[in-house]
Design a protein around this motif. Structure first.
Motif, PDB file in Angstrom:
ATOM      1  N   TYR B 192     -44.158 -13.384 -49.544  1.00  9.37           N
ATOM      2  CA  TYR B 192     -44.055 -12.893 -48.317  1.00  9.37           C
ATOM      3  C   TYR B 192     -44.627 -14.337 -47.562  1.00  9.37           C
ATOM      4  CZ  TYR B 192     -42.098  -8.239 -48.955  1.00  9.37           C
ATOM      5  OH  TYR B 192     -41.468  -7.170 -49.300  1.00  9.37           O
ATOM      6  N   ALA B 193     -43.723 -14.392 -46.345  1.00 11.38           N
ATOM      7  CA  ALA B 193     -44.667 -15.308 -45.363  1.00 11.38           C
ATOM      8  C   ALA B 193     -45.415 -14.282 -44.255  1.00 11.38           C
ATOM      9  CB  ALA B 193     -43.893 -16.185 -44.837  1.00 11.38           C
ATOM     10  N   PRO B 194     -46.355 -14.325 -43.733  1.00  8.70           N
ATOM     11  CA  PRO B 194     -47.214 -15.667 -44.022  1.00  8.70           C
ATOM     12  C   PRO B 194     -48.556 -15.209 -45.078  1.00  8.70           C
ATOM     13  CG  PRO B 194     -48.119 -14.419 -42.089  1.00  8.70           C
ATOM     14  CD  PRO B 194     -47.066 -13.493 -42.699  1.00  8.70           C
ATOM     15  N   ILE B 195     -48.413 -14.024 -45.827  1.00  5.54           N
ATOM     16  CA  ILE B 195     -49.519 -13.802 -46.646  1.00  5.54           C
ATOM     17  C   ILE B 195     -49.910 -14.803 -47.656  1.00  5.54           C
ATOM     18  CG2 ILE B 195     -48.315 -12.225 -48.098  1.00  5.54           C
ATOM     19  CD1 ILE B 195     -50.638 -10.588 -48.512  1.00  5.54           C
ATOM     20  N   PHE B 196     -48.674 -15.439 -48.088  1.00  2.40           N
ATOM     21  CA  PHE B 196     -49.146 -16.341 -49.063  1.00  2.40           C
ATOM     22  C   PHE B 196     -49.500 -17.743 -48.383  1.00  2.40           C
ATOM     23  CE2 PHE B 196     -44.288 -17.474 -49.040  1.00  2.40           C
ATOM     24  CZ  PHE B 196     -44.228 -18.092 -47.663  1.00  2.40           C
ATOM     25  N   GLU B 197     -49.891 -17.777 -47.191  1.00  4.24           N
ATOM     26  CA  GLU B 197     -50.502 -19.076 -46.614  1.00  4.24           C
ATOM     27  C   GLU B 197     -51.914 -19.075 -47.063  1.00  4.24           C
ATOM     28  OE1 GLU B 197     -49.304 -21.330 -45.327  1.00  4.24           O
ATOM     29  OE2 GLU B 197     -47.176 -20.574 -44.337  1.00  4.24           O
ATOM     30  N   LEU B 198     -52.721 -20.255 -47.083  1.00  3.93           N
ATOM     31  CA  LEU B 198     -54.025 -20.266 -47.676  1.00  3.93           C
ATOM     32  C   LEU B 198     -54.961 -19.378 -46.927  1.00  3.93           C
ATOM     33  CD1 LEU B 198     -55.271 -21.964 -49.723  1.00  3.93           C
ATOM     34  CD2 LEU B 198     -55.650 -23.780 -47.825  1.00  3.93           C
ATOM     35  N   ALA B 199     -54.783 -19.184 -45.262  1.00  4.49           N
ATOM     36  CA  ALA B 199     -55.619 -18.559 -44.923  1.00  4.49           C
ATOM     37  C   ALA B 199     -55.625 -16.947 -45.378  1.00  4.49           C
ATOM     38  CB  ALA B 199     -55.328 -18.510 -43.354  1.00  4.49           C
ATOM     39  N   TYR B 200     -54.770 -16.533 -45.749  1.00  7.07           N
ATOM     40  CA  TYR B 200     -54.736 -15.039 -46.108  1.00  7.07           C
ATOM     41  C   TYR B 200     -54.509 -14.819 -47.507  1.00  7.07           C
ATOM     42  CZ  TYR B 200     -52.710 -15.432 -41.555  1.00  7.07           C
ATOM     43  OH  TYR B 200     -52.572 -15.662 -40.341  1.00  7.07           O
ATOM     44  N   THR B 280     -49.471 -28.256 -43.226  1.00  8.08           N
ATOM     45  CA  THR B 280     -48.262 -28.268 -42.399  1.00  8.08           C
ATOM     46  C   THR B 280     -48.092 -26.691 -42.138  1.00  8.08           C
ATOM     47  OG1 THR B 280     -46.673 -27.752 -44.330  1.00  8.08           O
ATOM     48  CG2 THR B 280     -46.980 -29.996 -43.476  1.00  8.08           C
ATOM     49  N   HIS B 281     -46.842 -26.352 -41.305  1.00  7.65           N
ATOM     50  CA  HIS B 281     -46.865 -25.217 -40.627  1.00  7.65           C
ATOM     51  C   HIS B 281     -45.491 -24.661 -40.817  1.00  7.65           C
ATOM     52  CE1 HIS B 281     -51.094 -24.723 -39.003  1.00  7.65           C
ATOM     53  NE2 HIS B 281     -50.879 -25.906 -38.715  1.00  7.65           N
ATOM     54  N   PHE B 282     -44.823 -24.790 -41.923  1.00 12.80           N
ATOM     55  CA  PHE B 282     -43.215 -24.371 -41.801  1.00 12.80           C
ATOM     56  C   PHE B 282     -43.251 -22.860 -41.812  1.00 12.80           C
ATOM     57  CE2 PHE B 282     -43.205 -28.323 -44.323  1.00 12.80           C
ATOM     58  CZ  PHE B 282     -42.107 -28.685 -43.411  1.00 12.80           C
ATOM     59  N   PHE B 283     -44.035 -22.268 -42.467  1.00 13.63           N
ATOM     60  CA  PHE B 283     -43.949 -20.722 -42.654  1.00 13.63           C
ATOM     61  C   PHE B 283     -45.044 -19.961 -41.912  1.00 13.63           C
ATOM     62  CE2 PHE B 283     -41.812 -22.101 -46.413  1.00 13.63           C
ATOM     63  CZ  PHE B 283     -40.458 -22.309 -45.925  1.00 13.63           C
ATOM     64  N   THR B 284     -46.127 -20.451 -41.073  1.00 13.75           N
ATOM     65  CA  THR B 284     -46.986 -19.806 -40.443  1.00 13.75           C
ATOM     66  C   THR B 284     -46.895 -19.127 -39.170  1.00 13.75           C
ATOM     67  OG1 THR B 284     -47.710 -21.756 -39.211  1.00 13.75           O
ATOM     68  CG2 THR B 284     -48.788 -21.642 -41.342  1.00 13.75           C
ATOM     69  N   ALA B 285     -47.416 -18.409 -38.862  1.00 10.72           N
ATOM     70  CA  ALA B 285     -47.177 -17.368 -37.515  1.00 10.72           C
ATOM     71  C   ALA B 285     -47.229 -18.329 -36.317  1.00 10.72           C
ATOM     72  CB  ALA B 285     -47.881 -16.330 -37.645  1.00 10.72           C
ATOM     73  N   GLY B 286     -47.957 -19.177 -36.248  1.00  5.99           N
ATOM     74  CA  GLY B 286     -48.439 -20.023 -35.132  1.00  5.99           C
ATOM     75  C   GLY B 286     -47.833 -21.592 -35.439  1.00  5.99           C
ATOM     76  N   PHE B 287     -48.176 -22.385 -34.491  1.00  3.44           N
ATOM     77  CA  PHE B 287     -47.784 -23.910 -34.307  1.00  3.44           C
ATOM     78  C   PHE B 287     -46.200 -24.253 -34.655  1.00  3.44           C
ATOM     79  CE2 PHE B 287     -52.305 -23.333 -35.596  1.00  3.44           C
ATOM     80  CZ  PHE B 287     -52.760 -24.237 -34.611  1.00  3.44           C
ATOM     81  N   GLY B 288     -45.309 -23.122 -34.406  1.00  3.64           N
ATOM     82  CA  GLY B 288     -44.137 -23.699 -34.510  1.00  3.64           C
ATOM     83  C   GLY B 288     -43.525 -23.185 -35.893  1.00  3.64           C
ATOM     84  N   GLY B 289     -44.485 -22.590 -36.623  1.00  2.00           N
ATOM     85  CA  GLY B 289     -43.992 -22.064 -37.853  1.00  2.00           C
ATOM     86  C   GLY B 289     -42.706 -20.948 -37.700  1.00  2.00           C
ATOM     87  N   LEU B 291     -41.731 -17.334 -39.824  1.00  2.00           N
ATOM     88  CA  LEU B 291     -41.951 -16.569 -41.206  1.00  2.00           C
ATOM     89  C   LEU B 291     -40.571 -15.959 -41.576  1.00  2.00           C
ATOM     90  CD1 LEU B 291     -44.112 -13.951 -39.552  1.00  2.00           C
ATOM     91  CD2 LEU B 291     -44.668 -16.284 -40.494  1.00  2.00           C
ATOM     92  N   MET B 292     -39.455 -15.978 -40.957  1.00  2.00           N
ATOM     93  CA  MET B 292     -38.295 -15.420 -41.492  1.00  2.00           C
ATOM     94  C   MET B 292     -37.412 -16.581 -42.074  1.00  2.00           C
ATOM     95  SD  MET B 292     -39.103 -13.797 -38.641  1.00  2.00           S
ATOM     96  CE  MET B 292     -38.212 -13.907 -37.064  1.00  2.00           C
ATOM     97  N   LEU B 293     -38.214 -17.659 -41.758  1.00  2.00           N
ATOM     98  CA  LEU B 293     -37.233 -18.893 -42.631  1.00  2.00           C
ATOM     99  C   LEU B 293     -37.642 -19.035 -43.993  1.00  2.00           C
ATOM    100  CD1 LEU B 293     -35.646 -21.337 -42.272  1.00  2.00           C
ATOM    101  CD2 LEU B 293     -37.582 -22.614 -41.783  1.00  2.00           C
ATOM    102  N   TYR B 294     -38.730 -18.377 -44.193  1.00  2.00           N
ATOM    103  CA  TYR B 294     -38.920 -18.402 -45.757  1.00  2.00           C
ATOM    104  C   TYR B 294     -38.068 -17.371 -46.289  1.00  2.00           C
ATOM    105  CZ  TYR B 294     -40.911 -17.474 -50.369  1.00  2.00           C
ATOM    106  OH  TYR B 294     -40.888 -17.494 -51.525  1.00  2.00           O
ATOM    107  N   THR B 295     -38.252 -16.414 -45.842  1.00  2.00           N
ATOM    108  CA  THR B 295     -37.416 -15.237 -46.478  1.00  2.00           C
ATOM    109  C   THR B 295     -35.579 -15.584 -46.642  1.00  2.00           C
ATOM    110  OG1 THR B 295     -38.654 -13.679 -45.586  1.00  2.00           O
ATOM    111  CG2 THR B 295     -36.632 -12.573 -46.251  1.00  2.00           C
ATOM    112  N   ASN B 296     -35.436 -16.354 -45.366  1.00  2.00           N
ATOM    113  CA  ASN B 296     -33.984 -16.710 -45.649  1.00  2.00           C
ATOM    114  C   ASN B 296     -33.770 -17.713 -46.793  1.00  2.00           C
ATOM    115  OD1 ASN B 296     -31.243 -17.275 -44.175  1.00  2.00           O
ATOM    116  ND2 ASN B 296     -32.031 -19.065 -44.030  1.00  2.00           N
ATOM    117  N   LEU B 297     -34.651 -18.719 -46.705  1.00  2.00           N
ATOM    118  CA  LEU B 297     -34.628 -19.944 -47.719  1.00  2.00           C
ATOM    119  C   LEU B 297     -34.587 -19.518 -49.153  1.00  2.00           C
ATOM    120  CD1 LEU B 297     -36.425 -22.893 -46.502  1.00  2.00           C
ATOM    121  CD2 LEU B 297     -34.049 -22.876 -46.702  1.00  2.00           C
ATOM    122  N   PHE B 298     -35.634 -18.356 -49.574  1.00  2.00           N
ATOM    123  CA  PHE B 298     -35.815 -17.800 -50.796  1.00  2.00           C
ATOM    124  C   PHE B 298     -34.548 -17.295 -51.258  1.00  2.00           C
ATOM    125  CE2 PHE B 298     -36.905 -15.007 -53.941  1.00  2.00           C
ATOM    126  CZ  PHE B 298     -37.547 -15.586 -54.635  1.00  2.00           C
TER     127      PHE B 298
END
Ligand code: HEM
Ligand SMILES: [Cu+2]
Lengths: 122, 711
Positions: B192-200, B280-289, B291-298
């Motif tokens: 799930y984005a963004p929980i798999f991001e490094l920060a979380y 980078t910030h493809f699937f983060t909540a900020g900086f233009g990322g 979240l839904m794009l990940y679910t879609n691509l997956f």
């Protein structure tokens, strides 16, 4: 097992087609398009939505340049399968990118602040 | 470093430290000891019996598609067991933890697994079952069967085939390593984005998940290229498209799906890796990322993937049912069309995995309708199988049991899928255990088909049949387990129980959870029955020696050559005359016909390079997971060097002289029981079948009324 062309990979027609001029041309064209996209984005030279369209256009042109100059796709006997694969890829491309685009535009209508310059936004 | 890495890091070991080894964990530490002891025992045993050379020469360096297939299947069965243990832990945890007053132990407030540990278990379970159990099992069976069905000597690219196996094995080793070094992802098998991001998720769990995914995707893509090339290019003379066996058709469509969809996955997961490694910030909540794009691509990959696994299973059912109905497959052409229709539509439906994201009625309607469309070709298939059996001479062998069980599960899974494809219903049950029960019906349909095919094709590969009685015992135990686990799960879904609960808070769920634990125990018994089946069959193998046509009623080309299949598959490449070649020959009294002239055979050489590259991809995955940059770089370079080396070296192959082929063929002929005597007789129409060569001409009794299926 090796089929047909013996064990010399250099005898493959794909290899025989190699040609420095077209590789260099392909490389230069693709690099220029990439550089153009980078400059447009990093300099914020266009309004946001126009920017999206512009870099999409650059990407599309780069694909065509690469297919033509680097992959040498055509209808000759040895690359017909590559071309078939490419043609089969077009509907998939339309489906995946098209439906994704449609989905996100509908989703953004409902969930996102508008992107400046994007038509249909209010 | 481009990202803010929480916790220590040093240039030599990366994030690796002694504290990452869970030697205080009361479950993992003893397990680790057991694994080490078993491993040492195996090494000692192999050394004692002096089998290292045999192992290396015959298995680890082989490029023989049958041996690679067997190894794929062993890998898949081991992972099926590992995934099952994960399932067992989830079932027991939920049953122990249910209700507000459930006690806890071993550090957990309820039950015996902490939420973090529970999260890792369900993530690993999903990932393993779909990608490292079902997929290798299917790829293994395709590997063994496809070249035989089309009359080829091997796959189009034998070396690539070995490479695919060893890269998949590297993925398996990587996910198993996460048990004992560090931990695994805890955010579900699809992430799930963004929980798999490094920060979380600052640990290495998600990194293990990323690289395991990448490796298995790579291995499967390489395999799919090979299958497609083999089917297109390597067919025996006379094997026209209109004569291609159904399993091969199904595999072709499945591998086209794999080839086109796995790259999506690699990109999606690659972007996650970019986020975690490059900042980078493809699937983060900020900086233009986004979240839904990940679910879609997956899910763009995820849904085609589910058809990648079901289509070969459909193909297997299409082989087993005609053999044990003694009739050709009903509606061959519609079957092929249905297969490709399913493959095509599978690209149009991925969004049904996230109807609840909220893209509104128009989009949801399109995907809802597209999802329901899948029901049409699937229905065509089910009717075709039913009509194949209709007025057939049915023999209820163990393989047939599994195929029929698969049909039943397909029905349950398909109908619940239809329910889920209606957005209004989906909003009610999305993310509930109803969905979990739905896709388990479908995945178990695949598992049933796999067990059926293991029993069905076992004699072809090993030369003797598996024990029928124990195969049936296993079937009934497995089916009872399935019913006991998944019927209550459907009911809980209707009661609103959401999935992935480490603590099921509502005490009303308790009885259902307890029944499910009972079901798991029955599953354990079925695994024991499987082991007994193997043991008994190996013990009695001399009495159950199989003829070339092991079932006496088989239809497709693989049953023409000797059982067990010699390494060169066919002593003489057969000329194909009809769609069901073996049935056609039997019918025309040609079964006993032998080749009069043998040619020398050109075969590929073994190579150790595939397993070395596989090992290096594991090192690369491990080093990237732990961010040991020097090791990543070295292993990547080594992979490239090995590939260049192999390409430059090429493989001249070796030639088996004609006399040698003839000798081996006569020898195989001599040791096989007399062909063409049906090992079982009877069926609904009663009466034994006289398949004596010659007697079974056009007018013989058992063929009366059978349609002419010769195209
Ligand atoms: C071909 C075999 C199939 C497999 C292996 C399969 C597998 C799955 C999986 C893994 C999920 C859930 C993923 C998740 O949320 O973790 C799922 C959900 C779903 N499946 Fe299937 N499925 C199959 C066939 C079908 C069919 C035939 C239909 C409908 C005609 C269908 C409709 C759905 C729908 C609508 C969902 C979304 C449910 C939700 O998340 O609310 N599936 N399936
Ligand atoms: Cu789906």
């Amino acid at each position: 097992m090796s089929h047909g062309h013996g064990s010399n990979p250099l005898a493959h027609p794909e290899v025989q087609m190699a040609n420095n001029r077209s590789y260099v041309t392909g490389f230069i064209v693709a690099s220029l398009l990439m550089a153009a996209a980078t400059v447009l984005v990093s300099g914020h030279l266009l309004p946001p939505f126009a920017l999206l369209l512009a870099i999409t256009g650059c990407a599309g042109l780069a694909i065509i340049a690469q297919v033509y100059f680097l992959l040498h796709m055509d209808l000759s006997e040895h690359s017909i399968w590559n071309t078939v694969a490419l043609i089969m890829f077009i509907p998939l491309f339309v489906i995946t990118i098209g439906l994704t685009w449609w989905m996100f535009s509908q989703l953004y209508l409902r969930t996102m602040p508008m992107i400046p310059g994007m038509p249909g936004m209010h | 470093m481009l990202v803010n890495l929480p916790g220590p890091w040093n240039p030599w070991l990366g994030r690796l430290a002694l504290s990452e080894i869970p030697y205080t964990n009361p479950i993992l530490a003893p397990l680790f000891v057991v694994v080490v002891v078993l491993g040492l025992l195996m090494v000692a045993g192999i050394t004692y019996y002096g089998k290292w050379g045999y192992l290396w020469k015959e298995w680890l360096t082989t490029v023989d598609h049958k041996k690679l297939g067997i190894m794929y299947i062993i890998l898949g069965l081991v992972m099926l067991f590992r995934g099952f243990i994960d399932g067992l832990m989830m079932r027991t945890q939920q049953a122990m933890a249910v209700g507000p007053h459930a006690s806890g132990m071993m550090g957990a407030v309820h039950g015996y697994l902490t939420p973090f540990h529970f999260g890792q278990i369900y993530s690993a379970h999903g990932m393993i079952m779909i990608l490292l159990a079902a997929t290798p099992l299917l790829v293994g069976i395709m590997n063994i069967v496809i070249p035989l069905q089309i009359g080829a000597r091997d796959m189009a690219y034998p070396y690539l085939n070995a490479l695919g196996l060893w890269i998949t094995a590297a993925a398996v080793v990587l996910i198993m390593a996460s048990l004992f070094v560090g931990d695994f992802a805890h955010n579900g098998w699809f992430g799930y984005a963004p929980i798999f991001e490094l920060a979380y998720s600052p640990g290495v769990g998600v990194d293990y998940w990323i690289w395991t995914f990448q490796l298995v995707a790579l291995g499967t893509t390489l395999g799919s290229i090979n299958f497609i090339a083999t089917i297109v290019k390597m067919r025996a003379p006379g094997m026209k498209w209109s004569r291609l066996p159904m399993f091969t058709w199904a595999s072709l469509s499945a591998n086209i799906i794999a080839l086109t969809s796995f790259p999506c996955l690699q990109v999606a997961i690659g972007l996650v890796a970019a986020d975690r490694y490059l900042g980078t910030h493809f699937f983060t909540a900020g900086f233009g990322g986004n979240l839904m794009l990940y679910t879609n691509l997956f899910w763009l990959w995820g849904h085609p993937e589910v058809y990648f696994v079901i289509l070969p299973a459909f193909g297997m059912i299409s082989e087993i049912i005609p053999t044990f109905s003694e009739k050709p497959l009903f509606g061959y052409v519609t079957m092929v069309l249905a297969t490709f229709a399913i493959a095509g539509v599978s690209w149009l439906v991925w969004l049904h995995h996230f109807f609840t994201m909220g893209m509104g009625p128009y989009v949801s309607t399109e995907f809802s309708v597209a999802t329901m469309l899948v029901g049409i070709p699937t229905g065509v298939k089910v009717f075709n199988w039913a009509f194949t059996m209709y007025r057939g001479r049915l023999t209820y062998t163990a393989a047939m049991y599994w195929a029929l069980g698969a049909l039943f599960l397909l029905l349950v899974g398909g109908l619940t899928g239809m329910m889920l494809s209606i957005p209004a219903i989906n909003y009610m049950v999305h993310n509930s255990v109803f969905v979990v029960a739905h896709f388990h019906m479908m995945l178990l349909c695949i598992v049933y088909a796999i067990f059926g095919s293991v029993i069905y094709w076992f004699p072809k590969v090993f030369g003797y049949t598996l024990n029928e009685a124990w195969g049936k015992v296993m079937f009934w135990l497995f089916s009872a387990g399935t019913a006991l686990v998944f019927i209550p799960m459907f009911m809980e879904g209707f009661m609103g129980m959401t999935r992935r609960l480490d603590w099921p808070f509502d005490p009303h769920w308790a009885p259902y959870l307890n029944i499910q634990v009972l079901g798991i125990l029955v599953y354990v018994l079925s695994i024991l029955a499987f082991v007994v089946m193997l043991y008994v069959s190996i013990r009695d193998r001399a009495q159950h020696r199989a003829a070339a046509d092991a079932w006496g009623t088989s239809r497709s080309l693989e049953w023409l050559t000797a059982s067990p299949v010699p390494f060169y598959n066919f002593a003489v490449v057969p000329q194909v005359n009809a769609r069901d070649e073996v049935a056609w020959r039997r019918e025309h009294g040609l079964s006993a016909q032998r080749a009069s002239h043998y040619d020398a055979i050109h075969m590929p050489n073994n190579t150790g390079i595939a397993i070395i590259i596989g090992g290096l991809t594991f090192v690369l995955g491990f080093a990237l997971t732990w961010r040991i940059w020097w090791l990543s770089l070295i292993s990547l370079l080594a992979i490239i060097v090995m590939m260049i080396y192999r390409s430059a070296k090429g493989d001249p192959g070796h030639v088996i002289p004609a006399e040698e082929v003839e000798r081996m063929d006569r020898e195989a002929e001599r040791t096989m029981p007399r062909a063409d005597l049906p090992r079982h007789s009877g069926g609904v129409l009663g009466g034994a079948i006289a398949y004596d060569s010659g007697a079974a001409g056009e007018g013989s009794a058992n063929l009366r009324g059978a349609p002419d299926y010769r195209p």
